[in-house]
Design a protein around this motif. Structure first.
Motif, PDB file in Angstrom:
ATOM      1  N   MET A   1       0.829  -1.207   0.000  1.00  0.00           N
ATOM      2  CA  MET A   1       0.000   0.000   0.000  1.00  0.00           C
ATOM      3  C   MET A   1       0.862   1.254   0.000  1.00  0.00           C
ATOM      4  SD  MET A   1      -3.075   0.726  -0.349  1.00  0.00           S
ATOM      5  CE  MET A   1      -3.924   2.282  -0.436  1.00  0.00           C
ATOM      6  N   ALA A   2       1.878   1.223   0.841  1.00  0.00           N
ATOM      7  CA  ALA A   2       2.749   2.395   0.916  1.00  0.00           C
ATOM      8  C   ALA A   2       3.364   2.699  -0.445  1.00  0.00           C
ATOM      9  CB  ALA A   2       3.839   2.170   1.945  1.00  0.00           C
ATOM     10  N   SER A   3       3.753   1.641  -1.167  1.00  0.00           N
ATOM     11  CA  SER A   3       4.389   1.888  -2.453  1.00  0.00           C
ATOM     12  C   SER A   3       3.381   2.420  -3.472  1.00  0.00           C
ATOM     13  CB  SER A   3       5.049   0.616  -2.977  1.00  0.00           C
ATOM     14  OG  SER A   3       4.072  -0.318  -3.357  1.00  0.00           O
ATOM     15  N   PHE A   4       2.097   2.029  -3.298  1.00  0.00           N
ATOM     16  CA  PHE A   4       1.062   2.557  -4.189  1.00  0.00           C
ATOM     17  C   PHE A   4       0.890   4.065  -3.980  1.00  0.00           C
ATOM     18  CE2 PHE A   4      -3.437   3.714  -4.818  1.00  0.00           C
ATOM     19  CZ  PHE A   4      -3.520   3.496  -6.185  1.00  0.00           C
ATOM     20  N   VAL A   5       0.870   4.463  -2.707  1.00  0.00           N
ATOM     21  CA  VAL A   5       0.742   5.889  -2.380  1.00  0.00           C
ATOM     22  C   VAL A   5       1.915   6.664  -2.966  1.00  0.00           C
ATOM     23  CG1 VAL A   5       0.748   7.571  -0.501  1.00  0.00           C
ATOM     24  CG2 VAL A   5      -0.644   5.503  -0.310  1.00  0.00           C
ATOM     25  N   ARG A   6       3.099   6.073  -2.823  1.00  0.00           N
ATOM     26  CA  ARG A   6       4.273   6.761  -3.349  1.00  0.00           C
ATOM     27  C   ARG A   6       4.151   6.936  -4.869  1.00  0.00           C
ATOM     28  NH1 ARG A   6       9.362   3.625  -2.236  1.00  0.00           N
ATOM     29  NH2 ARG A   6       8.328   3.342  -0.240  1.00  0.00           N
ATOM     30  N   TYR A   7       3.644   5.872  -5.510  1.00  0.00           N
ATOM     31  CA  TYR A   7       3.477   5.894  -6.958  1.00  0.00           C
ATOM     32  C   TYR A   7       2.534   7.026  -7.386  1.00  0.00           C
ATOM     33  CZ  TYR A   7       2.423   3.929 -11.590  1.00  0.00           C
ATOM     34  OH  TYR A   7       2.258   3.740 -12.925  1.00  0.00           O
ATOM     35  N   VAL A   8       1.397   7.127  -6.679  1.00  0.00           N
ATOM     36  CA  VAL A   8       0.425   8.175  -7.007  1.00  0.00           C
ATOM     37  C   VAL A   8       1.027   9.558  -6.769  1.00  0.00           C
ATOM     38  CG1 VAL A   8      -1.772   9.208  -6.326  1.00  0.00           C
ATOM     39  CG2 VAL A   8      -1.591   6.729  -6.612  1.00  0.00           C
ATOM     40  N   LEU A   9       1.777   9.692  -5.681  1.00  0.00           N
ATOM     41  CA  LEU A   9       2.393  10.988  -5.382  1.00  0.00           C
ATOM     42  C   LEU A   9       3.388  11.389  -6.469  1.00  0.00           C
ATOM     43  CD1 LEU A   9       2.985  10.969  -1.516  1.00  0.00           C
ATOM     44  CD2 LEU A   9       1.523  12.495  -2.862  1.00  0.00           C
ATOM     45  N   ILE A  10       4.173  10.408  -6.902  1.00  0.00           N
ATOM     46  CA  ILE A  10       5.150  10.720  -7.945  1.00  0.00           C
ATOM     47  C   ILE A  10       4.439  11.179  -9.219  1.00  0.00           C
ATOM     48  CG2 ILE A  10       6.868   9.702  -9.498  1.00  0.00           C
ATOM     49  CD1 ILE A  10       7.771   7.959  -7.108  1.00  0.00           C
ATOM     50  N   LEU A  11       3.368  10.480  -9.563  1.00  0.00           N
ATOM     51  CA  LEU A  11       2.604  10.879 -10.749  1.00  0.00           C
ATOM     52  C   LEU A  11       2.039  12.292 -10.588  1.00  0.00           C
ATOM     53  CD1 LEU A  11       0.569   7.777 -11.962  1.00  0.00           C
ATOM     54  CD2 LEU A  11       2.595   8.832 -12.965  1.00  0.00           C
ATOM     55  N   ALA A  12       1.527  12.588  -9.392  1.00  0.00           N
ATOM     56  CA  ALA A  12       0.951  13.909  -9.153  1.00  0.00           C
ATOM     57  C   ALA A  12       2.013  14.988  -9.302  1.00  0.00           C
ATOM     58  CB  ALA A  12       0.322  13.964  -7.765  1.00  0.00           C
ATOM     59  N   VAL A  13       3.218  14.684  -8.807  1.00  0.00           N
ATOM     60  CA  VAL A  13       4.300  15.677  -8.916  1.00  0.00           C
ATOM     61  C   VAL A  13       4.679  15.873 -10.389  1.00  0.00           C
ATOM     62  CG1 VAL A  13       6.732  16.104  -8.413  1.00  0.00           C
ATOM     63  CG2 VAL A  13       5.192  15.313  -6.596  1.00  0.00           C
ATOM     64  N   ILE A  14       4.777  14.773 -11.129  1.00  0.00           N
ATOM     65  CA  ILE A  14       5.115  14.893 -12.550  1.00  0.00           C
ATOM     66  C   ILE A  14       4.054  15.725 -13.278  1.00  0.00           C
ATOM     67  CG2 ILE A  14       5.348  13.620 -14.722  1.00  0.00           C
ATOM     68  CD1 ILE A  14       6.634  11.355 -13.129  1.00  0.00           C
ATOM     69  N   PHE A  15       2.787  15.432 -12.978  1.00  0.00           N
ATOM     70  CA  PHE A  15       1.700  16.171 -13.603  1.00  0.00           C
ATOM     71  C   PHE A  15       1.793  17.666 -13.261  1.00  0.00           C
ATOM     72  CE2 PHE A  15      -2.700  17.761 -13.750  1.00  0.00           C
ATOM     73  CZ  PHE A  15      -3.031  17.404 -15.051  1.00  0.00           C
ATOM     74  N   GLY A  16       2.082  17.938 -11.998  1.00  0.00           N
ATOM     75  CA  GLY A  16       2.211  19.332 -11.568  1.00  0.00           C
ATOM     76  C   GLY A  16       3.363  20.030 -12.273  1.00  0.00           C
ATOM     77  N   LEU A  17       4.490  19.329 -12.410  1.00  0.00           N
ATOM     78  CA  LEU A  17       5.646  19.941 -13.073  1.00  0.00           C
ATOM     79  C   LEU A  17       5.363  20.198 -14.555  1.00  0.00           C
ATOM     80  CD1 LEU A  17       8.636  17.976 -11.457  1.00  0.00           C
ATOM     81  CD2 LEU A  17       7.982  20.377 -11.100  1.00  0.00           C
TER      82      LEU A  17
END
Ligand code: HEC
Length: 152
Positions: A1-17
Motif C-alpha cells: 500500500m505504501a508503495s502505491f501511495v508513493r506511486y500516485v504521489l510521484i505521478l501527481a508531482v510529474i503532472f504538476g511539473l
C-alpha cells in the motif's frame, strides 16, 4: 500500500511539473470584419463549424487548452493552423496565395481536414459528402475540379 501511495504521489508531482512547462500563448487576435473571407452562407457555415477553431482568430478554446499535456497539442494545432490558413485575414492574402489556398482547401476536405484528433473530440465537425462537395465547388469557382493540382 505504501508503495502505491508513493506511486500516485510521484505521478501527481510529474503532472504538476508538466503544468510549468511554457507553451504557445492562448490568444485570439482581434477580428476585423473587412479582412475576413467572403463566401456564400452555406460555405461559411461549414468553415465556421469545422475549420474556424484552428483557421481563424475566433478559436473556441476548450478547457483542456489549459491543461498539459493536452494544451501542447491544442495550442500547437491552432498556431500552426493559423499560419497555414487564416480565414480571419483572408483579404490580406494576395491573389496568388488565395488561389493556392483554394487548391489546398479543395484537396484537404477529401480526407486530411479536419484532423482526426479534432474529429474524435468534435464529431459534429465532420463534413458530410454533400458538404465536402459544397466546399469543393466553392474552392474551384463552381467547376468541381481543379487543373494543375500539383500544389506543394
Ligand atoms: C484541430 C485543428 C484544425 C482544424 C479543425 C482544421 N485544421 Fe486545417 N490545418 C491544421 C494544422 C495544424 C495545419 C498545418 C499543418 C498541416 O498541414 O498539417 C492545417 C493545414 C491546413 C491547410 C494547408 C495544408 C495543405 O497543404 O493542405 C488547409 C488547406 C487546411 N488546413 C484546411 C482546413 C479546412 C478546410 C478545415 C475545415 C474543414 C480545417 N483545415 C480544419 C489544423 C486544423
Amino acid at each position: 500500500m505504501a508503495s502505491f501511495v508513493r506511486y500516485v504521489l510521484i505521478l501527481a508531482v510529474i503532472f504538476g511539473l508538466m503544468q510549468l512547462i511554457p507553451s504557445y500563448e492562448k490568444e485570439n487576435p482581434p477580428v476585423e470584419p473587412d479582412k475576413e473571407i467572403q463566401a456564400p452562407k452555406e460555405v461559411m457555415e461549414i468553415f465556421r463549424r469545422s475549420c474556424y477553431d484552428c483557421h481563424s482568430n475566433e478559436t473556441r478554446w476548450p478547457w483542456y487548452a489549459d491543461v498539459a499535456p493536452m494544451k501542447w497539442v491544442v495550442r500547437r494545432d491552432v498556431i500552426e493552423g493559423r499560419k497555414a490558413l487564416n480565414f480571419s485575414i483572408w483579404q490580406e492574402y494576395d491573389e496568388q496565395r488565395k488561389k493556392e489556398l483554394k487548391k489546398r482547401i479543395f484537396r484537404s476536405v477529401f480526407m486530411a481536414m479536419p484532423p482526426p484528433q479534432y474529429l474524435w473530440l468534435h464529431p459534429d465537425a465532420k463534413l458530410s459528402e454533400e458538404e465536402k462537395e459544397r466546399v469543393r465547388l466553392w474552392a474551384s469557382d463552381g467547376k468541381g475540379y481543379i487543373e494543375d493540382m500539383d500544389v506543394r
